[in-house]
Design a protein around this motif. Structure first.
Motif, PDB file in Angstrom:
ATOM      1  N   LEU A   1      -9.221  33.902  61.381  1.00 49.00           N
ATOM      2  CA  LEU A   1      -8.278  34.577  62.262  1.00 49.00           C
ATOM      3  C   LEU A   1      -8.630  36.056  62.381  1.00 49.00           C
ATOM      4  O   LEU A   1      -8.557  36.637  63.473  1.00 49.00           O
ATOM      5  CB  LEU A   1      -6.857  34.417  61.722  1.00 49.00           C
ATOM      6  CG  LEU A   1      -5.721  34.964  62.598  1.00 49.00           C
ATOM      7  CD1 LEU A   1      -5.675  34.219  63.932  1.00 49.00           C
ATOM      8  CD2 LEU A   1      -4.385  34.831  61.879  1.00 49.00           C
ATOM      9  N   ALA A   2      -9.033  36.661  61.270  1.00 52.12           N
ATOM     10  CA  ALA A   2      -9.431  38.073  61.294  1.00 52.12           C
ATOM     11  C   ALA A   2     -10.644  38.292  62.186  1.00 52.12           C
ATOM     12  O   ALA A   2     -10.815  39.369  62.767  1.00 52.12           O
ATOM     13  CB  ALA A   2      -9.732  38.546  59.869  1.00 52.12           C
ATOM     14  N   ARG A   3     -11.480  37.294  62.320  1.00 54.01           N
ATOM     15  CA  ARG A   3     -12.642  37.393  63.197  1.00 54.01           C
ATOM     16  C   ARG A   3     -12.254  37.206  64.663  1.00 54.01           C
ATOM     17  O   ARG A   3     -12.755  37.916  65.546  1.00 54.01           O
ATOM     18  CB  ARG A   3     -13.681  36.353  62.803  1.00 54.01           C
ATOM     19  CG  ARG A   3     -14.864  36.266  63.748  1.00 54.01           C
ATOM     20  CD  ARG A   3     -15.752  35.074  63.473  1.00 54.01           C
ATOM     21  NE  ARG A   3     -16.555  35.268  62.274  1.00 54.01           N
ATOM     22  CZ  ARG A   3     -17.585  34.488  61.956  1.00 54.01           C
ATOM     23  NH1 ARG A   3     -17.924  33.472  62.729  1.00 54.01           N
ATOM     24  NH2 ARG A   3     -18.280  34.725  60.856  1.00 54.01           N
ATOM     25  N   GLU A   4     -11.346  36.261  64.935  1.00 55.87           N
ATOM     26  CA  GLU A   4     -11.036  35.910  66.319  1.00 55.87           C
ATOM     27  C   GLU A   4     -10.148  36.932  67.003  1.00 55.87           C
ATOM     28  O   GLU A   4     -10.301  37.189  68.198  1.00 55.87           O
ATOM     29  CB  GLU A   4     -10.350  34.534  66.360  1.00 55.87           C
ATOM     30  CG  GLU A   4     -11.263  33.377  65.996  1.00 55.87           C
ATOM     31  CD  GLU A   4     -12.433  33.236  66.950  1.00 55.87           C
ATOM     32  OE1 GLU A   4     -12.241  33.445  68.163  1.00 55.87           O
ATOM     33  OE2 GLU A   4     -13.549  32.959  66.482  1.00 55.87           O
ATOM     34  N   ILE A   5      -9.199  37.522  66.277  1.00 59.03           N
ATOM     35  CA  ILE A   5      -8.241  38.430  66.910  1.00 59.03           C
ATOM     36  C   ILE A   5      -8.930  39.614  67.583  1.00 59.03           C
ATOM     37  O   ILE A   5      -8.668  39.908  68.760  1.00 59.03           O
ATOM     38  CB  ILE A   5      -7.180  38.897  65.894  1.00 59.03           C
ATOM     39  CG1 ILE A   5      -6.212  37.742  65.593  1.00 59.03           C
ATOM     40  CG2 ILE A   5      -6.395  40.096  66.429  1.00 59.03           C
ATOM     41  CD1 ILE A   5      -5.168  38.074  64.550  1.00 59.03           C
ATOM     42  N   PRO A   6      -9.806  40.365  66.905  1.00 61.47           N
ATOM     43  CA  PRO A   6     -10.455  41.482  67.610  1.00 61.47           C
ATOM     44  C   PRO A   6     -11.371  41.035  68.740  1.00 61.47           C
ATOM     45  O   PRO A   6     -11.537  41.757  69.730  1.00 61.47           O
ATOM     46  CB  PRO A   6     -11.245  42.197  66.498  1.00 61.47           C
ATOM     47  CG  PRO A   6     -11.407  41.188  65.419  1.00 61.47           C
ATOM     48  CD  PRO A   6     -10.191  40.323  65.481  1.00 61.47           C
TER      49      PRO A   6
ATOM     50  N   ALA B   1     -22.823  42.564  54.321  1.00 61.63           N
ATOM     51  CA  ALA B   1     -21.865  43.003  53.297  1.00 61.63           C
ATOM     52  C   ALA B   1     -21.069  41.822  52.745  1.00 61.63           C
ATOM     53  O   ALA B   1     -20.808  41.746  51.536  1.00 61.63           O
ATOM     54  CB  ALA B   1     -20.926  44.050  53.889  1.00 61.63           C
ATOM     55  N   SER B   2     -20.687  40.891  53.623  1.00 61.63           N
ATOM     56  CA  SER B   2     -19.953  39.697  53.162  1.00 61.63           C
ATOM     57  C   SER B   2     -20.817  38.882  52.211  1.00 61.63           C
ATOM     58  O   SER B   2     -20.343  38.424  51.155  1.00 61.63           O
ATOM     59  CB  SER B   2     -19.534  38.841  54.362  1.00 61.63           C
ATOM     60  OG  SER B   2     -18.630  39.533  55.192  1.00 61.63           O
TER      61      SER B   2
ATOM     62  N   ALA C   1     -12.123  39.416  55.018  1.00 65.23           N
ATOM     63  CA  ALA C   1     -11.376  39.457  56.282  1.00 65.23           C
ATOM     64  C   ALA C   1     -11.607  40.783  57.002  1.00 65.23           C
ATOM     65  O   ALA C   1     -11.793  40.824  58.223  1.00 65.23           O
ATOM     66  CB  ALA C   1      -9.889  39.243  56.026  1.00 65.23           C
ATOM     67  N   LEU C   2     -11.606  41.882  56.244  1.00 68.81           N
ATOM     68  CA  LEU C   2     -11.825  43.190  56.856  1.00 68.81           C
ATOM     69  C   LEU C   2     -13.223  43.285  57.462  1.00 68.81           C
ATOM     70  O   LEU C   2     -13.405  43.813  58.566  1.00 68.81           O
ATOM     71  CB  LEU C   2     -11.631  44.283  55.802  1.00 68.81           C
ATOM     72  CG  LEU C   2     -11.648  45.731  56.306  1.00 68.81           C
ATOM     73  CD1 LEU C   2     -10.526  45.954  57.315  1.00 68.81           C
ATOM     74  CD2 LEU C   2     -11.505  46.698  55.134  1.00 68.81           C
ATOM     75  N   LEU C   3     -14.200  42.746  56.775  1.00 74.97           N
ATOM     76  CA  LEU C   3     -15.565  42.749  57.304  1.00 74.97           C
ATOM     77  C   LEU C   3     -15.677  41.872  58.545  1.00 74.97           C
ATOM     78  O   LEU C   3     -16.400  42.214  59.496  1.00 74.97           O
ATOM     79  CB  LEU C   3     -16.549  42.271  56.235  1.00 74.97           C
ATOM     80  CG  LEU C   3     -16.794  43.254  55.088  1.00 74.97           C
ATOM     81  CD1 LEU C   3     -17.569  42.578  53.962  1.00 74.97           C
ATOM     82  CD2 LEU C   3     -17.556  44.486  55.587  1.00 74.97           C
ATOM     83  N   GLN C   4     -14.950  40.765  58.564  1.00 75.65           N
ATOM     84  CA  GLN C   4     -15.006  39.885  59.734  1.00 75.65           C
ATOM     85  C   GLN C   4     -14.303  40.490  60.938  1.00 75.65           C
ATOM     86  O   GLN C   4     -14.585  40.119  62.082  1.00 75.65           O
ATOM     87  CB  GLN C   4     -14.408  38.514  59.394  1.00 75.65           C
ATOM     88  CG  GLN C   4     -15.217  37.724  58.379  1.00 75.65           C
ATOM     89  CD  GLN C   4     -16.677  37.589  58.759  1.00 75.65           C
ATOM     90  OE1 GLN C   4     -17.005  37.102  59.837  1.00 75.65           O
ATOM     91  NE2 GLN C   4     -17.581  38.040  57.876  1.00 75.65           N
ATOM     92  N   VAL C   5     -13.401  41.435  60.708  1.00 76.17           N
ATOM     93  CA  VAL C   5     -12.851  42.206  61.828  1.00 76.17           C
ATOM     94  C   VAL C   5     -13.976  42.982  62.511  1.00 76.17           C
ATOM     95  O   VAL C   5     -14.054  43.045  63.743  1.00 76.17           O
ATOM     96  CB  VAL C   5     -11.745  43.163  61.343  1.00 76.17           C
ATOM     97  CG1 VAL C   5     -11.364  44.155  62.446  1.00 76.17           C
ATOM     98  CG2 VAL C   5     -10.515  42.386  60.909  1.00 76.17           C
ATOM     99  N   GLY C   6     -14.864  43.567  61.693  1.00 75.62           N
ATOM    100  CA  GLY C   6     -16.029  44.252  62.257  1.00 75.62           C
ATOM    101  C   GLY C   6     -16.927  43.311  63.022  1.00 75.62           C
ATOM    102  O   GLY C   6     -17.473  43.666  64.073  1.00 75.62           O
TER     103      GLY C   6
END
Length: 445
Positions: A85-90, A124-125, A140-145
């Motif tokens: 979800l953290a990846r898809e939202i941005p 980084a992940s 999750a924060l990295l997947q936002v990137g």
């Protein structure tokens, strides 16, 4: 289909009316060319684009397995869902901004920057997983990137295709990109599974990161000329200009709306309720895996056909290509044998992939190049924004009225919408090979 019409004895004029290009000479015995014709892969810019997209597709397949198992081991299904979800939202939230940037700056540089961002996120992940210091919030924060980079990359990658290849090779170029995406979409997960099983999920994510770095290097070797802009407007002004370009073409916004409906009421139904029916009625995981494999084979075949078939009315022909998916849903719902379903899945997904290629080519040929990034972002946005809603609704609706009933309803809705698009006059006005018109000044106000 063209071969079938010939076998049935259809006259050349009849075949042309159905939308296939070519005169009588193209329907007779083929002549032997004096030398082998040049193709998209002989053009340096497209070769770099093709190579970069191919290696990225391989990495996506590896990541699909590596990230999944890394998060399942770390935090279970809930942790995996949060990271995805953290990846898809941005990606969804910033797609329209990505379209604006694709029209106001170098698309090549934008793709390089996006790939560097995704490289950093995956590297980084992977490092966190390998060092046993991973936590759900960190990944999750990295997947936002990663999602941010993806939002910038998608509109630029679609709008850069006409700049990288000669106009006569545009459809074949799109078909080759689809072929590599689908072919490596099969190989990538297998490679990911092998890496996870042998060296661990962290190294699989590191391998995915490496593919983004290689793609960025390949993009750096492209030499393309970006569309000339009179002056740079504010982001909001350019977004409004893109919206005017989008809404001024009825065939664009109606077809993209149908894509959104597909993601809302068709794709989630297949992925969730189709899997449930396969588990309960068709033999379980092996049957479901066989069906998914059949769709992949079909997509590859469709991309191959797209390198050869070029109808004069691509959007009209493309609408008819959607109907076999509805047939597949009906057969699924009424309990057809697995072998029949697999055969129809190959045919339906081949038609669907051919239709997608025709759509991308029509969009690139008939939208002003300087607005293509923004309209491409509307295309991706309309296709993606309703998918989460569909996944949220399909389970409860299936439980309330039954999986088979929902699949029949989805098939009926697909047919109604597809046929309805054929009543849009603009769909019949789009021809293959028509140069894109110049951007009207009023559209950028």
């Amino acid at each position: 289909m063209l071969i079938a019409l010939r076998c049935l004895g259809a006259a050349p004029e009849t075949i042309r009316r159905l939308g296939f290009s070519g005169g009588e000479e193209s329907l007779s015995a083929p002549s032997i060319p004096s030398r082998r014709p040049r193709g998209p892969l002989t053009e340096r810019n497209f070769l770099m684009l093709f190579g970069a997209r191919a290696i990225s597709s391989l990495g996506d397949g590896i990541s699909l397995v590596a990230l999944t198992f890394a998060m399942l081991d770390l935090a279970g299904p809930k942790g995996l869902a949060l990271v995805l979800l953290a990846r898809e939202i941005p990606t969804v939230a910033l797609l329209l901004l990505g379209g604006v940037w694709a029209d106001r700056m170098s698309r090549r540089r934008l793709m390089i920057a996006a790939n560097v961002a995704m490289f950093g996120a995956q590297a980084a992940s992977g490092a966190l997983v390998l060092s046993d210091s991973a936590a759900v919030w960190k990944i999750a924060l990295l997947q936002v990137g990663y999602g941010l980079g993806n939002a910038l990359f998608l509109p630029a990658s679609l709008s850069v295709v006409p700049q990288s290849v000669s106009p006569g090779h545009l459809q074949k170029a799109n078909a080759l990109l689809a072929l590599s995406r689908n072919g490596l979409g099969v190989i990538g997960p297998m490679a990911g599974a092998l890496l996870v099983a042998t060296v661990g999920a962290g190294w699989g994510m590191a391998a995915d990161a490496g593919t983004f770095l290689l793609a960025a290097i390949a993009f750096s070797f492209m030499r393309i000329t970006d569309p000339k802009r009179e002056k740079a407007e504010s982001v909001l002004t350019e977004l409004k200009g893109g919206w005017k370009e989008f809404t001024s073409r009825t065939w664009v916004w109606t077809i993209i709306s149908s894509f959104g409906l597909f993601q809302l009421a068709v794709f989630p139904v297949f992925m969730v309720l189709g899997a449930r029916i396969a588990k309960e009625d068709l033999g379980g995981a092996a049957a479901w895996g066989g069906l998914l494999a059949a769709t992949s084979v079909g997509a590859i075949l469709g991309a191959l056909v797209a390198t050869r078939v070029k109808p004069r009315l691509p959007l009209v022909f493309g609408q008819f290509l959607i109907l076999p998916v509805g047939l597949f849903f009906v057969l699924f719902a009424v309990g057809a044998p697995l072998l029949v379903l697999q055969g129809v899945a190959v045919f339906a997904w081949a038609c669907s992939e051919l239709g997608d290629t025709l759509w991308y080519t029509a969009l690139q040929e008939n939208v002003p190049e300087e607005a293509l990034g923004r309209i491409s972002s509307f295309d991706f946005f309309g296709s993606q924004v309703f998918k989460p809603i569909g996944f949220a609704l399909v389970g409860p609706v299936g439980a309330a009225i039954g999986s088979h009933t929902v699949m029949l309803g989805s098939a009926g809705l697909l047919v109604v919408v597809t046929v309805g698009i054929l009543f849009v006059p603009g769909v019949w006005q789009v021809r293959s090979g028509v140069p894109a018109p110049a951007l009207e000044p009023a559209a950028a106000e």
